[in-house]
Design a protein around this motif. Sequence first.
Motif, mmCIF file in Angstrom:
data_model
loop_
_atom_site.group_PDB
_atom_site.id
_atom_site.type_symbol
_atom_site.label_atom_id
_atom_site.label_comp_id
_atom_site.label_asym_id
_atom_site.label_seq_id
_atom_site.Cartn_x
_atom_site.Cartn_y
_atom_site.Cartn_z
ATOM 1 N N ASN A 4 0.774 -1.252 0.113
ATOM 2 C CA ASN A 4 0.061 0.039 0.174
ATOM 3 C C ASN A 4 0.765 1.255 -0.127
ATOM 4 O OD1 ASN A 4 -2.680 -0.792 -0.271
ATOM 5 N ND2 ASN A 4 -3.307 -0.260 1.731
ATOM 6 N N LYS A 8 0.721 4.073 -2.703
ATOM 7 C CA LYS A 8 0.205 5.329 -2.499
ATOM 8 C C LYS A 8 1.225 6.200 -2.969
ATOM 9 C CE LYS A 8 -2.465 4.526 1.568
ATOM 10 N NZ LYS A 8 -2.639 4.607 3.085
ATOM 11 N N GLN A 60 -4.531 0.614 -7.023
ATOM 12 C CA GLN A 60 -4.404 1.982 -7.063
ATOM 13 C C GLN A 60 -5.624 2.773 -7.154
ATOM 14 O OE1 GLN A 60 -0.786 3.954 -8.884
ATOM 15 N NE2 GLN A 60 -0.241 1.757 -9.409
ATOM 16 N N LEU A 63 -7.499 2.894 -4.088
ATOM 17 C CA LEU A 63 -7.052 3.874 -3.044
ATOM 18 C C LEU A 63 -7.558 5.316 -3.698
ATOM 19 C CD1 LEU A 63 -3.464 2.705 -2.619
ATOM 20 C CD2 LEU A 63 -5.257 2.885 -0.851
#
Length: 89
Positions: A4, A8, A60, A63
């Motif tokens: 993650n 990010k 992605q 997120l």
Amino acid sequence: MNRNEILKLAIKTWGVDAQTNCAMEELAELIQAISKFKRGYDNKEDIIDEIVDVQIMIDQIKLICDIDDTMLEKRATYKLQRIKNRLEE
């Protein structure tokens, strides 16, 4: 750095627009690999690579859009039940 954190950082470094464009490109590459497979090519490794690329981009997008796995599981359960119902008709 975990998965993650890497995802990010990629979003922060390259931006939402670039990463959403990249997601679309990776999806297109998977479509191409599947099309070749349907035409008789032995391209299992290409398909594996493209699936992995798409999965990374999906992570992605999750997120970027603030979508968690619980939301996806709930929707997947609904859609799988719908498929099951259609199969039983």
